[in-house]
Motif scaffolding. Structure first.
Motif, PDB file in Angstrom:
ATOM      1  N   GLY A 193      64.087 -49.178  45.848  1.00 29.11           N
ATOM      2  CA  GLY A 193      64.588 -50.466  45.644  1.00 29.11           C
ATOM      3  C   GLY A 193      63.287 -51.134  44.829  1.00 29.11           C
ATOM      4  N   LEU A 194      62.389 -50.461  44.204  1.00 33.93           N
ATOM      5  CA  LEU A 194      61.623 -50.867  43.203  1.00 33.93           C
ATOM      6  C   LEU A 194      62.124 -50.221  41.877  1.00 33.93           C
ATOM      7  CD1 LEU A 194      57.927 -50.412  44.763  1.00 33.93           C
ATOM      8  CD2 LEU A 194      59.535 -52.520  44.768  1.00 33.93           C
ATOM      9  N   VAL A 195      62.030 -51.087  40.750  1.00 32.93           N
ATOM     10  CA  VAL A 195      62.098 -50.570  39.229  1.00 32.93           C
ATOM     11  C   VAL A 195      61.016 -50.953  38.613  1.00 32.93           C
ATOM     12  CG1 VAL A 195      63.262 -52.913  38.634  1.00 32.93           C
ATOM     13  CG2 VAL A 195      63.729 -50.808  37.252  1.00 32.93           C
ATOM     14  N   LEU A 196      60.364 -49.696  38.029  1.00 34.57           N
ATOM     15  CA  LEU A 196      58.995 -49.923  37.162  1.00 34.57           C
ATOM     16  C   LEU A 196      59.366 -50.190  35.806  1.00 34.57           C
ATOM     17  CD1 LEU A 196      57.489 -46.523  38.377  1.00 34.57           C
ATOM     18  CD2 LEU A 196      57.258 -48.817  39.477  1.00 34.57           C
ATOM     19  N   GLY A 197      58.667 -51.214  35.187  1.00 35.06           N
ATOM     20  CA  GLY A 197      58.808 -51.670  34.012  1.00 35.06           C
ATOM     21  C   GLY A 197      57.625 -51.426  32.936  1.00 35.06           C
ATOM     22  N   ILE A 198      58.207 -50.995  31.837  1.00 38.29           N
ATOM     23  CA  ILE A 198      56.903 -51.065  30.812  1.00 38.29           C
ATOM     24  C   ILE A 198      57.628 -51.754  29.344  1.00 38.29           C
ATOM     25  CG2 ILE A 198      55.809 -49.516  28.944  1.00 38.29           C
ATOM     26  CD1 ILE A 198      54.434 -49.319  31.792  1.00 38.29           C
ATOM     27  N   VAL A 199      56.586 -52.619  28.874  1.00 41.71           N
ATOM     28  CA  VAL A 199      57.177 -53.195  27.628  1.00 41.71           C
ATOM     29  C   VAL A 199      56.332 -52.657  26.480  1.00 41.71           C
ATOM     30  CG1 VAL A 199      57.509 -55.405  28.832  1.00 41.71           C
ATOM     31  CG2 VAL A 199      55.309 -55.004  27.661  1.00 41.71           C
ATOM     32  N   THR A 200      56.885 -52.340  25.392  1.00 39.90           N
ATOM     33  CA  THR A 200      56.775 -51.699  23.933  1.00 39.90           C
ATOM     34  C   THR A 200      57.203 -52.532  22.750  1.00 39.90           C
ATOM     35  OG1 THR A 200      58.344 -50.212  24.074  1.00 39.90           O
ATOM     36  CG2 THR A 200      56.290 -49.633  25.002  1.00 39.90           C
ATOM     37  N   ALA A 201      56.518 -52.496  21.680  1.00 36.50           N
ATOM     38  CA  ALA A 201      57.010 -53.018  20.303  1.00 36.50           C
ATOM     39  C   ALA A 201      56.499 -52.063  19.315  1.00 36.50           C
ATOM     40  CB  ALA A 201      56.572 -54.263  20.255  1.00 36.50           C
ATOM     41  N   ASP A 202      56.564 -50.514  19.583  1.00 38.23           N
ATOM     42  CA  ASP A 202      56.193 -49.551  18.671  1.00 38.23           C
ATOM     43  C   ASP A 202      55.484 -48.456  19.318  1.00 38.23           C
ATOM     44  OD1 ASP A 202      57.227 -50.505  16.119  1.00 38.23           O
ATOM     45  OD2 ASP A 202      55.204 -51.580  15.651  1.00 38.23           O
ATOM     46  N   CYS A 203      54.764 -48.900  20.258  1.00 39.03           N
ATOM     47  CA  CYS A 203      54.139 -47.707  21.139  1.00 39.03           C
ATOM     48  C   CYS A 203      55.360 -47.199  21.867  1.00 39.03           C
ATOM     49  CB  CYS A 203      53.262 -48.526  22.451  1.00 39.03           C
ATOM     50  SG  CYS A 203      51.857 -49.295  21.802  1.00 39.03           S
ATOM     51  N   ALA A 204      54.864 -45.788  22.400  1.00 43.37           N
ATOM     52  CA  ALA A 204      55.892 -45.122  23.031  1.00 43.37           C
ATOM     53  C   ALA A 204      55.969 -45.208  24.667  1.00 43.37           C
ATOM     54  CB  ALA A 204      55.524 -43.568  22.824  1.00 43.37           C
ATOM     55  N   PRO A 205      57.252 -45.725  25.004  1.00 39.54           N
ATOM     56  CA  PRO A 205      57.295 -45.584  26.565  1.00 39.54           C
ATOM     57  C   PRO A 205      57.731 -44.260  26.881  1.00 39.54           C
ATOM     58  CG  PRO A 205      59.273 -46.441  25.241  1.00 39.54           C
ATOM     59  CD  PRO A 205      58.352 -46.032  24.264  1.00 39.54           C
ATOM     60  N   ILE A 206      57.274 -43.992  28.274  1.00 40.44           N
ATOM     61  CA  ILE A 206      57.601 -42.754  28.663  1.00 40.44           C
ATOM     62  C   ILE A 206      57.949 -43.080  30.210  1.00 40.44           C
ATOM     63  CG2 ILE A 206      56.946 -40.566  29.379  1.00 40.44           C
ATOM     64  CD1 ILE A 206      54.158 -41.064  27.644  1.00 40.44           C
ATOM     65  N   LEU A 207      59.216 -42.458  30.568  1.00 42.49           N
ATOM     66  CA  LEU A 207      59.772 -42.546  31.903  1.00 42.49           C
ATOM     67  C   LEU A 207      59.546 -41.211  32.370  1.00 42.49           C
ATOM     68  CD1 LEU A 207      62.690 -44.948  31.268  1.00 42.49           C
ATOM     69  CD2 LEU A 207      60.427 -45.521  31.752  1.00 42.49           C
TER      70      LEU A 207
END
Length: 255
Positions: A100-114
């Protein structure tokens, strides 16, 4: 901008609801036009809220969004109960075993990892700029997942859109910092103009994940800097002298 957000997915994360989003499909205007989800982008608050709603609906409809106040650190937090967005903890990664939770990361060139260990029902998301990657954000996320019952040899990690080596020029002092930590990091730098070189952030992050024992690593190889219609980019906006830059979301929820 397109009516629906573009959602990039990774086969490695099958069994989860996840997606790496860009700038298409949002309501923001001006230099951050599109699906800007950054609270610090100087954008209209109502537009950011609508963009965040659209992003969550595109990936995990009905899930409650949880994010952190990102500070380019190795800090990872475990989410048992969602917090209010106005009181986000300072961190650059988060993990959970709660449906029921969605984890969120914001980026604008950095690398997002899921991250996901589907068998254990544990997921994670990390913001890996060079500082976070260098100081161990990937490793701290894996450790936090293990504390919830994941096993690193079962963890799959997908690296989303980030700045490519061709677009990421750095100076020799930057390179020297990495070589001092590990001489093997030399291979992540390519020659550039005098006194400069180019850093392969995505490959460096993938190597850190592999050294942490992550068995399945899936880089998407999507350059944020060279695709202005698809992605926001801090470096591109800075070089263009723009007054602000947007941020894009990377989201994951248990299936």
């Amino acid at each position: 901008m397109a009516d629906a957000p573009e959602v990039l997915t990774a086969k490695a994360l099958a069994g989860t609801r996840h997606g790496f989003l860009g700038r298409t499909g949002g309501v923001s205007t001006g230099v951050v036009a599109g699906l800007n989800v950054g609270l610090g982008a100087g954008d209209d608050g109502a537009a950011v809220a609508e963009n965040r709603r659209r992003a969550v609906d595109a990936v995990a409809p009905g899930a409650r969004l949880v994010t952190v106040y990102q500070i380019h650190s190795p800090t990872c937090v475990t989410v048992a109960d969602p917090w209010d967005e106005t009181s986000r903890p300072e961190a650059d990664a988060l993990v959970t075993d709660r449906p029921g939770l969605v984890l969120g990361i914001v980026t604008a060139d950095c690398a997002p990892i899921l991250f996901a260990d589907v068998a254990a029902g544990v997921i994670g998301a990390a913001h890996a700029g060079w500082k976070g990657a260098f100081t161990g954000v990937a490793e701290s996320t894996v450790a936090a997942m293990e504390a919830l019952g994941a096993r690193r040899e079962r963890i799959a990690a997908a690296i989303g859109p980030c700045i490519s080596q061709a677009s990421y020029e750095v100076d020799e002092g930057f390179r020297a910092r990495f070589i001092e930590q590990s001489p093997e990091s030399e291979r992540f730098f390519a020659p550039g103009r005098p006194g400069h070189c180019h850093f392969a952030l995505e490959s460096y992050v993938a190597d850190r994940l592999a050294r942490a024992g992550v068995a399945t690593i899936a880089p998407l190889a999507a350059d944020t800097c060279s695709q202005p219609a698809r992605f926001y980019s801090y470096r591109r906006s800075t070089l263009a002298g723009e007054p602000a830059y947007g941020r894009q979301f990377s989201l994951i929820a248990l299936g």
